[in-house]
Design a protein around this motif. Structure first.
Motif, PDB file in Angstrom:
ATOM      1  N   VAL A 249      33.698  19.749  50.300  1.00  0.00           N
ATOM      2  CA  VAL A 249      34.004  19.112  49.307  1.00  0.00           C
ATOM      3  C   VAL A 249      35.451  18.735  50.122  1.00  0.00           C
ATOM      4  CG1 VAL A 249      35.243  19.039  47.834  1.00  0.00           C
ATOM      5  CG2 VAL A 249      32.726  19.688  47.778  1.00  0.00           C
ATOM      6  N   VAL A 250      36.119  17.526  50.399  1.00  0.00           N
ATOM      7  CA  VAL A 250      37.481  16.725  50.816  1.00  0.00           C
ATOM      8  C   VAL A 250      38.264  16.417  49.465  1.00  0.00           C
ATOM      9  CG1 VAL A 250      36.560  16.464  52.806  1.00  0.00           C
ATOM     10  CG2 VAL A 250      36.176  15.167  51.652  1.00  0.00           C
ATOM     11  N   LEU A 251      39.307  17.362  50.242  1.00  0.00           N
ATOM     12  CA  LEU A 251      40.834  16.920  48.655  1.00  0.00           C
ATOM     13  C   LEU A 251      42.160  15.886  48.722  1.00  0.00           C
ATOM     14  CD1 LEU A 251      40.651  20.134  46.526  1.00  0.00           C
ATOM     15  CD2 LEU A 251      38.827  18.425  46.389  1.00  0.00           C
ATOM     16  N   ASP A 252      41.490  14.755  49.931  1.00  0.00           N
ATOM     17  CA  ASP A 252      42.768  14.068  50.146  1.00  0.00           C
ATOM     18  C   ASP A 252      42.004  13.125  51.724  1.00  0.00           C
ATOM     19  OD1 ASP A 252      44.609  12.373  50.087  1.00  0.00           O
ATOM     20  OD2 ASP A 252      46.281  14.634  51.140  1.00  0.00           O
ATOM     21  N   THR A 253      42.386  11.771  51.034  1.00  0.00           N
ATOM     22  CA  THR A 253      41.919  11.182  52.376  1.00  0.00           C
ATOM     23  C   THR A 253      42.164  11.549  54.240  1.00  0.00           C
ATOM     24  OG1 THR A 253      43.956  10.056  52.925  1.00  0.00           O
ATOM     25  CG2 THR A 253      42.537   8.972  50.330  1.00  0.00           C
ATOM     26  N   GLY A 254      42.657  11.862  54.271  1.00  0.00           N
ATOM     27  CA  GLY A 254      42.962  12.784  55.795  1.00  0.00           C
ATOM     28  C   GLY A 254      41.800  13.066  56.201  1.00  0.00           C
ATOM     29  N   GLU A 255      41.007  14.212  54.961  1.00  0.00           N
ATOM     30  CA  GLU A 255      40.075  15.206  55.460  1.00  0.00           C
ATOM     31  C   GLU A 255      38.596  14.960  55.342  1.00  0.00           C
ATOM     32  OE1 GLU A 255      43.561  17.585  54.542  1.00  0.00           O
ATOM     33  OE2 GLU A 255      42.867  15.609  53.200  1.00  0.00           O
ATOM     34  N   LEU A 256      38.709  13.763  54.082  1.00  0.00           N
ATOM     35  CA  LEU A 256      37.845  12.973  53.956  1.00  0.00           C
ATOM     36  C   LEU A 256      37.707  11.807  55.692  1.00  0.00           C
ATOM     37  CD1 LEU A 256      35.695  10.944  52.733  1.00  0.00           C
ATOM     38  CD2 LEU A 256      36.887   9.535  51.630  1.00  0.00           C
ATOM     39  N   ASP A 257      38.474  11.566  55.917  1.00  0.00           N
ATOM     40  CA  ASP A 257      38.561  10.861  57.260  1.00  0.00           C
ATOM     41  C   ASP A 257      38.120  11.436  58.529  1.00  0.00           C
ATOM     42  OD1 ASP A 257      39.535   9.327  59.843  1.00  0.00           O
ATOM     43  OD2 ASP A 257      40.130   7.527  58.685  1.00  0.00           O
TER      44      ASP A 257
ATOM     45  N   SER B 174      38.679   1.744  51.434  1.00  0.00           N
ATOM     46  CA  SER B 174      37.625   0.052  51.554  1.00  0.00           C
ATOM     47  C   SER B 174      37.593   0.266  53.200  1.00  0.00           C
ATOM     48  CB  SER B 174      38.356  -1.297  51.450  1.00  0.00           C
ATOM     49  OG  SER B 174      38.973  -1.372  52.055  1.00  0.00           O
ATOM     50  N   TYR B 175      38.621   1.026  54.029  1.00  0.00           N
ATOM     51  CA  TYR B 175      38.388   0.691  55.495  1.00  0.00           C
ATOM     52  C   TYR B 175      36.662   2.069  56.134  1.00  0.00           C
ATOM     53  CZ  TYR B 175      40.388   5.594  56.477  1.00  0.00           C
ATOM     54  OH  TYR B 175      40.514   6.452  56.260  1.00  0.00           O
ATOM     55  N   LEU B 176      36.931   2.779  54.871  1.00  0.00           N
ATOM     56  CA  LEU B 176      35.107   3.100  55.191  1.00  0.00           C
ATOM     57  C   LEU B 176      34.316   2.972  55.179  1.00  0.00           C
ATOM     58  CD1 LEU B 176      36.852   7.070  54.134  1.00  0.00           C
ATOM     59  CD2 LEU B 176      36.771   6.501  56.563  1.00  0.00           C
ATOM     60  N   PRO B 177      33.067   2.537  55.816  1.00  0.00           N
ATOM     61  CA  PRO B 177      32.083   2.327  55.560  1.00  0.00           C
ATOM     62  C   PRO B 177      31.516   2.371  54.141  1.00  0.00           C
ATOM     63  CG  PRO B 177      32.231   3.035  58.202  1.00  0.00           C
ATOM     64  CD  PRO B 177      33.534   4.196  57.362  1.00  0.00           C
ATOM     65  N   GLY B 178      30.295   1.584  53.616  1.00  0.00           N
ATOM     66  CA  GLY B 178      30.221   1.986  52.384  1.00  0.00           C
ATOM     67  C   GLY B 178      29.177   2.559  52.684  1.00  0.00           C
ATOM     68  N   SER B 179      28.383   2.671  53.298  1.00  0.00           N
ATOM     69  CA  SER B 179      26.935   3.551  53.431  1.00  0.00           C
ATOM     70  C   SER B 179      26.821   5.071  53.937  1.00  0.00           C
ATOM     71  CB  SER B 179      26.621   2.717  54.764  1.00  0.00           C
ATOM     72  OG  SER B 179      27.256   3.439  56.129  1.00  0.00           O
ATOM     73  N   ARG B 180      28.606   5.462  54.205  1.00  0.00           N
ATOM     74  CA  ARG B 180      28.962   6.271  54.576  1.00  0.00           C
ATOM     75  C   ARG B 180      29.400   7.014  53.182  1.00  0.00           C
ATOM     76  NH1 ARG B 180      29.984   8.517  59.626  1.00  0.00           N
ATOM     77  NH2 ARG B 180      28.616  10.463  58.737  1.00  0.00           N
ATOM     78  N   THR B 181      29.621   6.269  52.461  1.00  0.00           N
ATOM     79  CA  THR B 181      31.114   7.203  51.255  1.00  0.00           C
ATOM     80  C   THR B 181      30.331   7.258  50.045  1.00  0.00           C
ATOM     81  OG1 THR B 181      31.920   4.739  50.625  1.00  0.00           O
ATOM     82  CG2 THR B 181      32.772   6.338  52.634  1.00  0.00           C
TER      83      THR B 181
ATOM     84  N   SER C  73      53.054  -3.399  53.772  1.00  0.00           N
ATOM     85  CA  SER C  73      52.039  -3.021  52.417  1.00  0.00           C
ATOM     86  C   SER C  73      52.622  -2.681  50.983  1.00  0.00           C
ATOM     87  CB  SER C  73      51.391  -1.769  53.209  1.00  0.00           C
ATOM     88  OG  SER C  73      51.839  -0.517  52.637  1.00  0.00           O
ATOM     89  N   THR C  74      51.648  -2.309  50.351  1.00  0.00           N
ATOM     90  CA  THR C  74      51.947  -2.377  49.304  1.00  0.00           C
ATOM     91  C   THR C  74      51.991  -1.242  48.195  1.00  0.00           C
ATOM     92  OG1 THR C  74      53.354  -4.474  48.957  1.00  0.00           O
ATOM     93  CG2 THR C  74      53.220  -3.911  46.405  1.00  0.00           C
ATOM     94  N   TYR C  75      51.709  -0.302  47.872  1.00  0.00           N
ATOM     95  CA  TYR C  75      51.270   0.274  47.237  1.00  0.00           C
ATOM     96  C   TYR C  75      51.712   0.307  45.280  1.00  0.00           C
ATOM     97  CZ  TYR C  75      49.965   5.531  44.749  1.00  0.00           C
ATOM     98  OH  TYR C  75      49.280   6.408  44.181  1.00  0.00           O
ATOM     99  N   GLY C  76      50.372   0.041  44.953  1.00  0.00           N
ATOM    100  CA  GLY C  76      50.887  -0.106  43.185  1.00  0.00           C
ATOM    101  C   GLY C  76      50.574  -2.340  43.263  1.00  0.00           C
ATOM    102  N   ASP C  77      51.010  -2.237  42.226  1.00  0.00           N
ATOM    103  CA  ASP C  77      51.277  -4.147  42.085  1.00  0.00           C
ATOM    104  C   ASP C  77      52.445  -4.417  42.520  1.00  0.00           C
ATOM    105  OD1 ASP C  77      52.431  -6.285  39.841  1.00  0.00           O
ATOM    106  OD2 ASP C  77      50.175  -6.358  39.674  1.00  0.00           O
TER     107      ASP C  77
ATOM    108  N   ASP D 237      46.623  -3.513  54.660  1.00  0.00           N
ATOM    109  CA  ASP D 237      46.105  -2.790  54.128  1.00  0.00           C
ATOM    110  C   ASP D 237      46.711  -1.814  53.442  1.00  0.00           C
ATOM    111  OD1 ASP D 237      44.335  -1.583  51.672  1.00  0.00           O
ATOM    112  OD2 ASP D 237      43.022  -1.746  52.883  1.00  0.00           O
ATOM    113  N   ASP D 238      48.028  -1.182  52.401  1.00  0.00           N
ATOM    114  CA  ASP D 238      48.477   0.102  52.550  1.00  0.00           C
ATOM    115  C   ASP D 238      47.631   1.613  52.526  1.00  0.00           C
ATOM    116  OD1 ASP D 238      51.334   1.115  51.657  1.00  0.00           O
ATOM    117  OD2 ASP D 238      49.377   2.604  50.306  1.00  0.00           O
ATOM    118  N   ARG D 239      45.968   1.385  52.577  1.00  0.00           N
ATOM    119  CA  ARG D 239      45.165   2.139  52.013  1.00  0.00           C
ATOM    120  C   ARG D 239      44.767   2.765  53.464  1.00  0.00           C
ATOM    121  NH1 ARG D 239      40.697   2.413  47.607  1.00  0.00           N
ATOM    122  NH2 ARG D 239      40.928   4.772  47.921  1.00  0.00           N
TER     123      ARG D 239
END
Length: 321
Positions: free
Chosen positions: A60-68, A91-98, A261-265, A295-297
């Motif tokens: 189990v990973v609890l942040d985007t860096g760990e997921l990457d 969304s930059y990560l392949p949907g097949s992997r997530t 980039s923009t975080y939020g609206d 892309d901010d993410r």
């Protein structure tokens, strides 16, 4: 380079039970009985020494860096957190992997019951995100925390690789990144041209001032690897992270090239108003059509080698237009 790399309140009783299950699954000793084969190894972490399974199967990973990191190393977590502003994974990560990864709450606010229900044998996170939950997480499964996130992403990746038993794979990932950096540097005109081109990264954040990113952060480290020039304003960044300004001082972001980039609206973050202002339009990058929205993410929150590889691709495309 591989296609994937380039494209890139729980009750105490519940926690104790989950912890017992997890520890039973991974073993409490350093070797299998009578076989001499190691089942766990001890790692030094931000929270002290931690015994982790040699070959974890339910991570189990609890942040985007760990997921990457996990996905870059060929490991698919069973659970992961998501951004507080968006559902789902970057969304930059392949949907097949997530697609088969269970969402376990928001970054820095995981649902511990959901985490425990996945019966993980390893949890990856950082002290800055989940330090105050360390005891609860450790009761569920061995928890490896790095000190922070962002600038230390390369060091964190090595910690993740060690915890996942993927040191050999990590060497390949790093070598591919280094080769990619060299290719992009050459494509944009070589080291001298890169050093002579000042680049700024401007982030609009809903509910906060505009951030002109300094050198001590994820994107700053990638720009440094490319040998890009950075404007003098970046040296004024607080703790090296960012120099925050109002829309009325956006001219301080002047540079040859500006990524934004923009975080939020965008309206609530002031993106729309600022980028339509005379000050923005007067930036060197604006006048020369060298402002690039990204892309901010990916550029800010990715914090890993898979994200970095895609950033390098986009960087090359934009600067060679």
């Amino acid at each position: 380079m591989t296609t994937f790399t380039r494209r890139r309140g729980v009750t105490l009783g519940a926690l104790t039970l989950a912890g017992a299950l997890a520890l039973s699954a991974c073993g409490s000793s350093d070797s299998d009985s009578g076989s001499g084969t190691a089942r766990t190894h001890t790692m030094k972490t931000a929270m002290g020494d931690v015994k982790v399974p040699v070959n974890p199967q339910r991570v189990v990973v609890l942040d985007t860096g760990e997921l990457d990191s996990a996905l870059s190393l060929g490991v698919q977590p069973v659970g992961a957190t998501h951004s507080a502003t968006e559902d789902g994974f970057p969304s930059y990560l392949p949907g097949s992997r997530t697609k088969d990864i269970k969402e376990v709450g928001e970054i820095a606010n995981p649902n511990l019951e959901t985490v425990a229900s996945l019966k993980p044998d390893l949890i990856l996170t950082s002290k800055v995100r989940d330090g105050d939950r360390y005891e609860q997480l450790s009761a569920i499964a061995p928890t490896v925390m790095t000190e922070s996130t962002g600038t230390a992403w390369k060091e964190n990746f090595q910690v993740h690789a060690d915890a996942l038993g993927k040191q050999a794979e990590a060497k390949k990932v790093v070598a591919e990144y280094d080769a990619h950096v060299a290719d992009v540097t050459e494509a944009i005109g070589g080291k001298e041209k890169a050093a002579a081109t000042d680049v700024n990264f401007v982030r609009f954040v809903e509910g906060a001032d505009i951030r002109i990113y300094g050198k001590q952060n994820y994107i700053g480290s990638i720009l440094a690897d490319l040998g890009m020039g950075r404007p003098a304003i970046t040296d004024k960044a607080k703790d090296g992270f960012s120099y925050d300004v109002s829309p009325e001082k956006i001219d301080l972001a002047d540079a040859d090239v500006v990524f934004t980039s923009t975080y939020g609206d965008p309206d609530k973050a002031g993106t729309t108003r600022t980028m339509n202002s005379g000050l923005w339009k007067g930036l060197t990058a604006s006048k020369n059509d060298k402002v690039f929205k990204v892309d901010d993410r990916l550029w800010i929150a990715g914090i890993g080698y898979t994200a970095a590889s895609q950033i390098l691709d986009e960087f090359q495309t934009d600067l060679t237009k």
